[in-house]
Design a protein around this motif. Structure first.
Motif, PDB file in Angstrom:
ATOM      1  N   GLU A  94       0.840  -1.206   0.000  1.00 39.01           N
ATOM      2  CA  GLU A  94       0.000   0.000   0.000  1.00 39.01           C
ATOM      3  C   GLU A  94       0.873   1.254   0.000  1.00 39.01           C
ATOM      4  O   GLU A  94       0.614   2.202  -0.752  1.00 39.01           O
ATOM      5  CB  GLU A  94      -0.906  -0.001   1.233  1.00 39.01           C
ATOM      6  CG  GLU A  94      -1.659   1.296   1.504  1.00 39.01           C
ATOM      7  CD  GLU A  94      -2.812   1.555   0.545  1.00 39.01           C
ATOM      8  OE1 GLU A  94      -3.266   2.708   0.457  1.00 39.01           O
ATOM      9  OE2 GLU A  94      -3.266   0.599  -0.114  1.00 39.01           O
ATOM     10  N   GLN A 104       1.003   4.196  -2.894  1.00 39.42           N
ATOM     11  CA  GLN A 104       0.772   5.620  -2.637  1.00 39.42           C
ATOM     12  C   GLN A 104       1.924   6.472  -3.158  1.00 39.42           C
ATOM     13  O   GLN A 104       1.714   7.577  -3.677  1.00 39.42           O
ATOM     14  CB  GLN A 104       0.587   5.854  -1.130  1.00 39.42           C
ATOM     15  CG  GLN A 104      -0.640   5.190  -0.524  1.00 39.42           C
ATOM     16  CD  GLN A 104      -1.957   5.761  -1.033  1.00 39.42           C
ATOM     17  OE1 GLN A 104      -1.989   6.799  -1.686  1.00 39.42           O
ATOM     18  NE2 GLN A 104      -3.060   5.074  -0.751  1.00 39.42           N
ATOM     19  N   ASP A 125      -4.565   5.852 -11.038  1.00 46.62           N
ATOM     20  CA  ASP A 125      -5.298   4.621 -10.720  1.00 46.62           C
ATOM     21  C   ASP A 125      -4.395   3.404 -10.556  1.00 46.62           C
ATOM     22  O   ASP A 125      -4.813   2.406  -9.971  1.00 46.62           O
ATOM     23  CB  ASP A 125      -6.308   4.312 -11.837  1.00 46.62           C
ATOM     24  CG  ASP A 125      -7.452   5.313 -11.873  1.00 46.62           C
ATOM     25  OD1 ASP A 125      -7.726   5.940 -10.831  1.00 46.62           O
ATOM     26  OD2 ASP A 125      -8.062   5.469 -12.949  1.00 46.62           O
ATOM     27  N   PRO A 163     -10.785  -0.615   3.523  1.00 48.86           N
ATOM     28  CA  PRO A 163     -10.729   0.841   3.310  1.00 48.86           C
ATOM     29  C   PRO A 163      -9.865   1.557   4.335  1.00 48.86           C
ATOM     30  O   PRO A 163      -9.226   2.557   4.016  1.00 48.86           O
ATOM     31  CB  PRO A 163     -12.195   1.272   3.431  1.00 48.86           C
ATOM     32  CG  PRO A 163     -12.981   0.037   3.174  1.00 48.86           C
ATOM     33  CD  PRO A 163     -12.166  -1.109   3.674  1.00 48.86           C
ATOM     34  N   PRO A 171      -6.562   1.495   1.501  1.00 45.35           N
ATOM     35  CA  PRO A 171      -7.541   2.147   0.611  1.00 45.35           C
ATOM     36  C   PRO A 171      -7.066   2.232  -0.832  1.00 45.35           C
ATOM     37  O   PRO A 171      -7.868   2.083  -1.768  1.00 45.35           O
ATOM     38  CB  PRO A 171      -7.699   3.541   1.225  1.00 45.35           C
ATOM     39  CG  PRO A 171      -6.416   3.772   1.978  1.00 45.35           C
ATOM     40  CD  PRO A 171      -6.041   2.425   2.517  1.00 45.35           C
ATOM     41  N   GLY A 172      -5.768   2.465  -1.018  1.00 47.45           N
ATOM     42  CA  GLY A 172      -5.245   2.562  -2.376  1.00 47.45           C
ATOM     43  C   GLY A 172      -5.318   1.243  -3.113  1.00 47.45           C
ATOM     44  O   GLY A 172      -5.744   1.182  -4.273  1.00 47.45           O
ATOM     45  N   LEU A 204      -7.277  -1.267  -2.448  1.00 46.81           N
ATOM     46  CA  LEU A 204      -8.670  -1.653  -2.638  1.00 46.81           C
ATOM     47  C   LEU A 204      -9.238  -1.013  -3.906  1.00 46.81           C
ATOM     48  O   LEU A 204      -9.885  -1.692  -4.722  1.00 46.81           O
ATOM     49  CB  LEU A 204      -9.490  -1.225  -1.416  1.00 46.81           C
ATOM     50  CG  LEU A 204     -10.924  -1.759  -1.321  1.00 46.81           C
ATOM     51  CD1 LEU A 204     -10.940  -3.280  -1.237  1.00 46.81           C
ATOM     52  CD2 LEU A 204     -11.637  -1.158  -0.116  1.00 46.81           C
ATOM     53  N   LYS A 205      -8.972   0.268  -4.090  1.00 49.35           N
ATOM     54  CA  LYS A 205      -9.432   0.958  -5.296  1.00 49.35           C
ATOM     55  C   LYS A 205      -8.658   0.476  -6.510  1.00 49.35           C
ATOM     56  O   LYS A 205      -9.220   0.315  -7.607  1.00 49.35           O
ATOM     57  CB  LYS A 205      -9.262   2.472  -5.119  1.00 49.35           C
ATOM     58  CG  LYS A 205      -9.814   3.295  -6.279  1.00 49.35           C
ATOM     59  CD  LYS A 205     -11.315   3.105  -6.432  1.00 49.35           C
ATOM     60  CE  LYS A 205     -11.870   3.963  -7.546  1.00 49.35           C
ATOM     61  NZ  LYS A 205     -13.316   3.692  -7.777  1.00 49.35           N
ATOM     62  N   TRP A 206      -7.355   0.242  -6.321  1.00 50.56           N
ATOM     63  CA  TRP A 206      -6.534  -0.266  -7.429  1.00 50.56           C
ATOM     64  C   TRP A 206      -7.090  -1.594  -7.949  1.00 50.56           C
ATOM     65  O   TRP A 206      -7.157  -1.810  -9.159  1.00 50.56           O
ATOM     66  CB  TRP A 206      -5.088  -0.468  -6.966  1.00 50.56           C
ATOM     67  CG  TRP A 206      -4.275  -1.241  -7.950  1.00 50.56           C
ATOM     68  CD1 TRP A 206      -3.582  -0.745  -9.017  1.00 50.56           C
ATOM     69  CD2 TRP A 206      -4.126  -2.661  -8.009  1.00 50.56           C
ATOM     70  NE1 TRP A 206      -3.003  -1.763  -9.723  1.00 50.56           N
ATOM     71  CE2 TRP A 206      -3.321  -2.953  -9.127  1.00 50.56           C
ATOM     72  CE3 TRP A 206      -4.575  -3.715  -7.219  1.00 50.56           C
ATOM     73  CZ2 TRP A 206      -2.962  -4.247  -9.476  1.00 50.56           C
ATOM     74  CZ3 TRP A 206      -4.238  -5.016  -7.562  1.00 50.56           C
ATOM     75  CH2 TRP A 206      -3.438  -5.269  -8.681  1.00 50.56           C
ATOM     76  N   GLU A 214     -10.113  -2.716  -7.954  1.00 56.55           N
ATOM     77  CA  GLU A 214     -11.316  -2.467  -8.753  1.00 56.55           C
ATOM     78  C   GLU A 214     -10.937  -1.973 -10.151  1.00 56.55           C
ATOM     79  O   GLU A 214     -11.485  -2.439 -11.154  1.00 56.55           O
ATOM     80  CB  GLU A 214     -12.195  -1.428  -8.055  1.00 56.55           C
ATOM     81  CG  GLU A 214     -12.791  -1.883  -6.728  1.00 56.55           C
ATOM     82  CD  GLU A 214     -13.598  -0.778  -6.081  1.00 56.55           C
ATOM     83  OE1 GLU A 214     -13.817   0.269  -6.733  1.00 56.55           O
ATOM     84  OE2 GLU A 214     -14.012  -0.947  -4.918  1.00 56.55           O
ATOM     85  N   ASN A 215     -10.011  -1.038 -10.195  1.00 55.45           N
ATOM     86  CA  ASN A 215      -9.591  -0.476 -11.482  1.00 55.45           C
ATOM     87  C   ASN A 215      -8.882  -1.513 -12.345  1.00 55.45           C
ATOM     88  O   ASN A 215      -9.067  -1.553 -13.566  1.00 55.45           O
ATOM     89  CB  ASN A 215      -8.676   0.730 -11.258  1.00 55.45           C
ATOM     90  CG  ASN A 215      -9.402   1.913 -10.655  1.00 55.45           C
ATOM     91  OD1 ASN A 215     -10.583   2.129 -10.916  1.00 55.45           O
ATOM     92  ND2 ASN A 215      -8.718   2.682  -9.828  1.00 55.45           N
TER      93      ASN A 215
END
Length: 229
Positions: A144, A148, A155, A190, A194-195, A197-199, A201-202
């Protein structure tokens, strides 16, 4: 050595559930390389003659066959594809320092991260699993932090485009979802990652990944079959 494969037959031996074959498929898609995909249909029980001939040392997928050359090991294949089919989109960064960074974190994934995932997956009971989960969470926290720093608000690890580190880390998406399902523990959260987790998805939604990555349900069913759960 073949420098450019525009006029040379390209084949990829893989299996649909292999996170390592996924790496090769994504790289070939990103570089728009036309190729024949050969599925190892019963890799849990038997291996084809072609696979054994093409990778006699490890006898594992993926294997990229470029003309009469066989390229083994997923990250090796990704780098080979990037260098053999030059384009405006480079998978590995151009600066030596950035390339070193990318290789370091790719090896981190295949070393410490996969070791901690396998340890949790192979735990004998819930107590052992929870004890080992801490190590996995520490490794994900390190990843993570790397995300960052390297994403610079984008993304992906490389910013706005999928690169070498993204393809390397993408291999953990399936295994993580499986151990989350079996253990009931969420490793991508989250509040802690958080990064990532979003990564995730992308990455799953990217046009170079989506056609090749199985769903979470498909990964879980494969794991049940593999481990006789």
């Amino acid at each position: 050595m073949v420098q450019n494969g525009s006029n040379t037959t390209v084949k990829l031996i893989g299996t649909w559930a292999s996170p390592f074959a996924l790496r090769a498929q994504v790289a070939l898609h990103l570089k728009s390389v036309e190729h024949e995909y050969i599925e190892e249909t019963d890799v849990l029980k038997a291996k084809s003659d072609l696979l054994i001939k093409s990778n006699p040392i490890h006898k594992k997928v993926p294997v990229l066959i470029h003309g009469d050359i066989s390229i083994c090991e997923s990250l090796n294949i990704v780098q080979y594809v990037d260098e053999s089919w030059p384009s405006d989109l480079s998978i590995l960064p151009s600066l030596p320092s950035d390339r070193a960074f990318a290789r370091f974190w790719a090896h981190f994934v295949d070393g410490k991260l996969f070791e901690s995932i396998d340890a949790v997956a192979g735990a004998k009971d819930d107590a052992a699993r929870m004890a080992l989960a801490g190590n996995l969470m520490e490794n994900l926290a390190a990843l993570e932090e790397a995300f960052q720093k390297s994403s610079k608000g984008g993304d992906f690890f490389g910013g706005e485009n999928i690169g070498f580190v993204d393809i390397a880390v993408g291999a953990i998406a399936g295994p993580i979802s499986v151990i989350e399902a079996f253990s009931g523990v969420k490793f991508l959260r989250p509040e802690t990652t958080p990064g990532l987790l979003k990564w995730a998805e992308n990455f799953r939604a990217h046009e170079a990944v989506k056609p090749y990555m199985p769903t979470v349900a498909e990964f879980i069913e494969f794991a049940k079959k593999k481990f006789n759960v």
